[in-house]
Structures are given as structure tokens and as C-alpha cells.
Design an enzyme around this catalytic site. Structure first.
Site, PDB file in Angstrom:
ATOM      1  N   ASN A 112       0.992  -1.104  -0.006  1.00 41.95           N
ATOM      2  CA  ASN A 112      -0.185   0.061   0.008  1.00 41.95           C
ATOM      3  C   ASN A 112       1.039   1.324  -0.087  1.00 41.95           C
ATOM      4  O   ASN A 112       1.938   1.305   0.640  1.00 41.95           O
ATOM      5  CB  ASN A 112      -0.980  -0.264   1.167  1.00 41.95           C
ATOM      6  CG  ASN A 112      -0.415   0.881   2.311  1.00 41.95           C
ATOM      7  OD1 ASN A 112      -0.495   1.958   2.467  1.00 41.95           O
ATOM      8  ND2 ASN A 112       0.067   0.006   3.285  1.00 41.95           N
ATOM      9  N   PHE A 116      -1.641   8.236   4.214  1.00 45.67           N
ATOM     10  CA  PHE A 116      -2.424   8.730   5.331  1.00 45.67           C
ATOM     11  C   PHE A 116      -3.720   9.286   4.811  1.00 45.67           C
ATOM     12  O   PHE A 116      -3.885  10.823   4.947  1.00 45.67           O
ATOM     13  CB  PHE A 116      -1.639   9.836   6.066  1.00 45.67           C
ATOM     14  CG  PHE A 116      -0.409   9.216   7.069  1.00 45.67           C
ATOM     15  CD1 PHE A 116      -0.502   8.030   7.473  1.00 45.67           C
ATOM     16  CD2 PHE A 116       0.531  10.158   7.473  1.00 45.67           C
ATOM     17  CE1 PHE A 116       0.507   7.225   8.077  1.00 45.67           C
ATOM     18  CE2 PHE A 116       1.515   9.561   8.337  1.00 45.67           C
ATOM     19  CZ  PHE A 116       1.395   8.297   8.598  1.00 45.67           C
ATOM     20  N   SER A 174       5.538   5.258   8.720  1.00 44.59           N
ATOM     21  CA  SER A 174       4.829   5.092   7.380  1.00 44.59           C
ATOM     22  C   SER A 174       5.840   5.162   6.338  1.00 44.59           C
ATOM     23  O   SER A 174       6.598   6.551   6.310  1.00 44.59           O
ATOM     24  CB  SER A 174       3.575   5.843   7.383  1.00 44.59           C
ATOM     25  OG  SER A 174       3.427   5.864   5.906  1.00 44.59           O
ATOM     26  N   ASN A 176       5.159   6.124   3.429  1.00 39.65           N
ATOM     27  CA  ASN A 176       4.225   6.852   2.197  1.00 39.65           C
ATOM     28  C   ASN A 176       4.294   8.401   2.343  1.00 39.65           C
ATOM     29  O   ASN A 176       3.612   8.968   1.610  1.00 39.65           O
ATOM     30  CB  ASN A 176       3.045   6.047   1.918  1.00 39.65           C
ATOM     31  CG  ASN A 176       3.051   4.601   1.623  1.00 39.65           C
ATOM     32  OD1 ASN A 176       3.801   4.143   0.810  1.00 39.65           O
ATOM     33  ND2 ASN A 176       2.492   3.734   2.410  1.00 39.65           N
ATOM     34  N   THR A 177       4.758   8.948   3.560  1.00 41.46           N
ATOM     35  CA  THR A 177       4.808  10.177   3.677  1.00 41.46           C
ATOM     36  C   THR A 177       6.444  10.535   3.773  1.00 41.46           C
ATOM     37  O   THR A 177       7.021  10.381   4.649  1.00 41.46           O
ATOM     38  CB  THR A 177       4.137  10.577   5.008  1.00 41.46           C
ATOM     39  OG1 THR A 177       2.799  10.401   4.946  1.00 41.46           O
ATOM     40  CG2 THR A 177       4.383  12.009   5.444  1.00 41.46           C
ATOM     41  N   LYS A 211       5.862   3.645  16.988  1.00 41.27           N
ATOM     42  CA  LYS A 211       5.703   2.585  15.930  1.00 41.27           C
ATOM     43  C   LYS A 211       6.697   3.004  14.950  1.00 41.27           C
ATOM     44  O   LYS A 211       7.069   3.798  14.520  1.00 41.27           O
ATOM     45  CB  LYS A 211       4.196   2.455  15.282  1.00 41.27           C
ATOM     46  CG  LYS A 211       4.075   1.442  14.362  1.00 41.27           C
ATOM     47  CD  LYS A 211       2.721   1.213  13.953  1.00 41.27           C
ATOM     48  CE  LYS A 211       2.631   0.233  12.808  1.00 41.27           C
ATOM     49  NZ  LYS A 211       1.014   0.113  12.688  1.00 41.27           N
ATOM     50  N   ASN A 240       5.758  -1.382  11.208  1.00 39.59           N
ATOM     51  CA  ASN A 240       5.315  -0.970  10.280  1.00 39.59           C
ATOM     52  C   ASN A 240       5.588  -1.948   8.876  1.00 39.59           C
ATOM     53  O   ASN A 240       6.086  -2.911   9.090  1.00 39.59           O
ATOM     54  CB  ASN A 240       5.398   0.493  10.006  1.00 39.59           C
ATOM     55  CG  ASN A 240       4.152   1.274   9.539  1.00 39.59           C
ATOM     56  OD1 ASN A 240       3.488   0.782   8.524  1.00 39.59           O
ATOM     57  ND2 ASN A 240       3.977   2.281  10.023  1.00 39.59           N
TER      58      ASN A 240
HETATM   59  C1  LIG Z   1      -3.788  -0.878   3.704  1.00 38.60           C
HETATM   60  C2  LIG Z   1      -2.938  -0.649   4.698  1.00 38.60           C
HETATM   61  C3  LIG Z   1      -2.972   0.531   5.511  1.00 38.60           C
HETATM   62  C4  LIG Z   1      -2.137   0.739   6.640  1.00 38.60           C
HETATM   63  N1  LIG Z   1      -2.276   2.077   7.225  1.00 38.60           N
HETATM   64  C5  LIG Z   1      -1.631   2.101   8.340  1.00 38.60           C
HETATM   65  C6  LIG Z   1      -1.513   3.552   9.003  1.00 38.60           C
HETATM   66  O1  LIG Z   1      -2.505   4.484   8.643  1.00 38.60           O
HETATM   67  N2  LIG Z   1      -1.040   3.801  10.156  1.00 38.60           N
HETATM   68  C7  LIG Z   1       0.083   2.584  10.588  1.00 38.60           C
HETATM   69  O2  LIG Z   1       0.546   3.078  11.467  1.00 38.60           O
HETATM   70  N3  LIG Z   1       0.188   1.485  10.117  1.00 38.60           N
HETATM   71  C8  LIG Z   1      -0.766   1.413   8.978  1.00 38.60           C
HETATM   72  N4  LIG Z   1      -0.475  -0.028   8.261  1.00 38.60           N
HETATM   73  C9  LIG Z   1       0.328  -0.884   8.792  1.00 38.60           C
HETATM   74  C10 LIG Z   1      -0.203  -2.026   9.513  1.00 38.60           C
HETATM   75  O3  LIG Z   1      -0.609  -1.196  10.801  1.00 38.60           O
HETATM   76  C11 LIG Z   1       0.679  -2.981  10.113  1.00 38.60           C
HETATM   77  O4  LIG Z   1       1.730  -2.517  10.621  1.00 38.60           O
HETATM   78  C12 LIG Z   1       1.381  -3.742   8.989  1.00 38.60           C
HETATM   79  O5  LIG Z   1       0.504  -3.798   8.001  1.00 38.60           O
HETATM   80  C13 LIG Z   1       1.780  -5.176   9.109  1.00 38.60           C
HETATM   81  O6  LIG Z   1       0.946  -5.913   9.817  1.00 38.60           O
HETATM   82  P1  LIG Z   1       0.305  -6.942   8.932  1.00 38.60           P
HETATM   83  O7  LIG Z   1       1.022  -7.804   8.253  1.00 38.60           O
HETATM   84  O8  LIG Z   1      -0.510  -7.839   9.848  1.00 38.60           O
HETATM   85  O9  LIG Z   1      -0.753  -6.378   7.936  1.00 38.60           O
HETATM   86  C14 LIG Z   1      -1.433  -0.214   7.203  1.00 38.60           C
HETATM   87  C15 LIG Z   1      -1.477  -1.492   6.444  1.00 38.60           C
HETATM   88  C16 LIG Z   1      -2.139  -1.583   5.351  1.00 38.60           C
HETATM   89  C17 LIG Z   1      -2.053  -3.186   4.726  1.00 38.60           C
END
Ligand SMILES: Cc1cc2nc3c(=O)[nH]c(=O)nc-3n(C[C@H](O)[C@H](O)[C@H](O)COP(=O)(O)O)c2cc1C
Length: 358
Positions: A112, A116, A174, A176-177, A211, A240
Site C-alpha cells: 500500500n 495517510f 509509514s 508513504n509520507t 511505532k 510497520n
Molecule cells: C492498507 C494498509 C493501511 C495501513 N495504514 C496504516 C496506518 O495508517 N498507520 C499505521 O501505523 N500503519 C498502517 N498500516 C500498517 C499496519 O498497521 C501494520 O503495521 C502492517 O500492515 C504489518 O502488519 P500485517 O502484516 O498484519 O498487516 C497499514 C497497513 C495496510 C495493509
């Protein structure tokens, strides 16, 4: 929800939609009340006390699913022991151009680059005040892309939500910022934590977690741990999404820019978690995230050093029955192993995980 119902009918329908539409659809599904709740699991052995909070079980939904605080109570009903909304930024933000979420179905992963996208502090706050959360609520805070001062945006987050948050997550990881991950470097991190924790102290005593990314070498981990150990922070969330692609390089979708999550992130994020565990003071808990999609992977995170665990991508591939299944499985595991408490396995394999090759 019965898992066959998800895999036979709901998953094919959702996967026929573009990923972001499917997400929207799943949030509306939860709101509609049509997704069956998980039978309540009240197992004293799964309770975790941490940062002054009592978590009914160690599994939470990771940030990013409920960015705008639309379904926190519905997520808790799926079996999660705590919920985290956000990332929220002070002002509403559209995020990056579409398409910006990609499935790597064979690998059970997601890339992704949302950037934000969210409704901003005020909307989320209004929703949470209108429908108070019946459980532990984390608020994941971030910075607007075009802010003149990243750190000030985190301070605004603390001030806005201090009254209703059970804990804060300061998300500086993140990918992406542009520039956000620079806050992980020593001097800037010190400045960020000083200002954020002083805002927290002024507003009350809500625990604050940091985080971090999984894309950190030993020297960078040393630097972060050094600053964190000298601060009044309450814990660290590892991790993350990753910028690495080595696990998925054979999939052409891996060329897409953004953060990779799900199964291929599991190993890397667990190794980094264990290496962070080795560096952090023993009174600082870690929340383990990245590729958790089964009872076994949840146990691995805890053995590597996590006191709590979160997941997101696993639920995309396995559906809303997953959290309940993992929490029940953790209870069964305690019974089998004749353990009184899940806390007995925290960090039992930290050194083993830390010495693995990424
Ligand atoms: C579509 C998507 C959006 C995410 N948005 C955020 C976010 O806004 N803030 C954040 O701290 N992590 C965000 N994450 C990261 C997740 O919180 C997590 O740290 C990461 O996906 C690893 O866990 P997982 O493998 O169980 O998904 C996002 C992940 C995905 C897939």
C-alpha cells in the site's frame, strides 16, 4: 463468521473488487451488523497488564483498517482485545492518487501507498464521542504531508485525543509520507519524544507507544533504543510495513511503490522485534506486528519478545473469523502447555530470533 462462508462466498466477491473498494465494503459490512460477533472469550490466562491498562487478550487490530474510527466496537466484537484507530492527521487528507493498494494473492501480502488518507482529527473525535468504545482504544497519530512542522502535528494529536485515548501510537514509520521515517534518527527522535511526552504530561497520563519500521540496521536500532530508554515512553510497536521486496520479487506486483505487509513481512519484522527487545529496558513492552495470521505466528511474536500482538493483512486473506480463532487457539495452547498465563512465554526465544538472518 464460519470460515467456509468467508472462503467460499465472501472472499471471491471481495477479491473481485478493487482492493480499496473491498476495504470500504468490509467496513460497511461491519457497520451493518451482519458480520457475526465472535463468542466472548473470557480467559484469565490471556489477560495482559501493561502500561497501566488491562488487556482482555493480547491480540489487537493494527492501525490502518479503521483509519477514521468508524467501526472500533465492531472490531472488538470479532474477538480483538484492543482496537487502534488511525493514522489520523490534524487536517483531513486525500492521500496519494489511485490505485494505491495492491494484492499479492499468492504470497498473502499487500503493498500500500495510501499516504495517510483520513478524515482528520475532528471527524474521528466526533465519531468516538458519539459512540464511546467499549474496550481499549488506541489512537494512532501522524502528520499531514504538507505540514510546516511534523512534530507539531503529533503534539496536536495528543492534545486532541487525550481525553478519550487509552493509549497513543506515534507513527513515524509509514513509508508513504516523504521525510516521515527521518524522525527515527537519534536527534530528531529525541526532539519528537520530548515534545510529545511533555504534551502528554500536560494533558494527563495516557501511555504513548512508538511505532517503528522493520527496515532498520543494528546501528539504527541502537540509536532508537538509546533515545527510548532515556525517555518516558511506554512501549514500542514493531513494525510497520517494509520497503524490502526480496521475499516477493518473483511477483510483478512487487514493482509497485509502497509498504509491503502480510506473510512475507513476518520473518523480518519478528527478527527486528527480537533485536529491539534485546536493546530496550526490560520495563518497556513491545507490541509485535507484521504477518501474524495464525495461532503459531502470534505465539512466535510473543516468544520473540512481544507482550501484545496486532494484525491487519491476515484478516484480508482469512476474513473476520481470524481474530476469534487466534484468541481461542492461544487459550488452547496455554492449556496444552499447562501454563497459567500467556505472559510466561514473552521473550522466551528472543535471542534465537535476534540471531536469525533477515
Ligand atoms: C492498507 C494498509 C493501511 C495501513 N495504514 C496504516 C496506518 O495508517 N498507520 C499505521 O501505523 N500503519 C498502517 N498500516 C500498517 C499496519 O498497521 C501494520 O503495521 C502492517 O500492515 C504489518 O502488519 P500485517 O502484516 O498484519 O498487516 C497499514 C497497513 C495496510 C495493509
Amino acid at each position: 463468521m464460519k470460515d467456509v462462508l468467508f472462503s467460499r462466498f465472501l472472499k471471491p466477491a471481495l477479491f473481485a473488487l478493487k482492493p480499496e473498494r473491498a476495504h470500504e465494503f468490509s467496513v460497511r459490512g461491519l457497520q451493518s451488523g451482519l458480520v457475526p460477533a465472535c463468542p466472548k472469550i473470557d480467559n484469565p490466562g490471556l489477560k495482559i497488564r501493561l502500561a497501566g491498562l488491562e488487556f482482555p487478550n493480547p491480540l489487537g487490530i493494527a492501525a490502518g483498517y479503521d483509519k477514521n474510527a468508524e467501526v472500533p466496537n465492531q472490531l472488538l466484537k470479532l474477538g480483538f482485545g484492543f482496537t487502534e484507530i488511525g493514522t489520523v492527521t490534524p487536517r483531513p487528507q486525500r492521500g496519494n492518487p489511485h490505485p494505491r493498494i495492491f494484492r499479492l494473492t499468492k504470497e498473502q501480502a499487500i503493498i500500500n501507498r495510501l499516504g495517510f488518507n483520513n478524515d482528520g482529527h475532528q471527524k474521528a473525535l466526533q465519531r468516538l464521542k458519539l459512540r464511546p468504545v467499549d474496550g481499549i482504544l488506541g489512537i494512532n497519530i501522524g502528520a499531514n504531508k504538507d505540514t510546516p512542522d511534523f512534530i507539531e502535528d503529533y503534539v496536536l494529536g495528543i492534545e486532541a485525543f487525550a481525553e478519550i485515548a487509552d493509549y497513543f501510537t506515534v507513527n513515524i514509520s509509514s513509508p508513504n509520507t516523504p521525510g516521515l521515517r527521518d524522525l527515527q534518527a537519534g536527534a530528531l527522535l529525541e526532539k519528537l519524544l520530548t515534545q510529545v511526552l511533555s504534551a502528554r504530561d500536560k494533558a494527563g497520563s495516557v501511555p504513548v507507544f512508538l511505532k517503528i519500521a522493520p527496515d532498520l540496521n543494528d546501528r539504527e536500532l541502537d540509536e532508537i533504543a538509546d533515545v527510548v530508554n532515556r525517555s518516558a515512553l511506554d512501549g514500542v510497536i514493531v513494525s510497520n510495513t517494509t520497503l524490502a521486496r526480496s521475499e516477493v520479487i518473483q511477483n510483478p506486483v512487487s514493482m509497485e511503490a509502497g509498504g509491503l505487509s502480510g506473510r512475507p513481512l513476518f520473518r523480518k519484522s519478528t527478527i527486528i522485534l527480537a533485536r529491539m527487545r534485546q536493546r530496550l529496558s526490560s520495563n518497556l513492552p513491545i507490541i509485535g506486528v507484521g504477518g501474524v495470521d495464525s495461532v503459531e505466528t502470534a505465539i512466535d511474536k510473543i516468544e520473540a519478545g512481544a507482550s501484545l500482538v496486532q494484525l491487519y493483512t491476515g484478516m484480508i486473506y482469512q476474513g473476520p473469523g481470524l481474530p476469534g480463532r487466534i484468541v481461542k487457539g492461544l487459550g488452547d495452547y496455554l492449556k496444552q502447555q499447562k501454563l497459567n498465563s500467556i505472559s510466561q512465554i514473552i521473550g522466551t526465544k528472543t535471542d534465537q530470533w535476534a540471531s536469525e538472518k533477515e
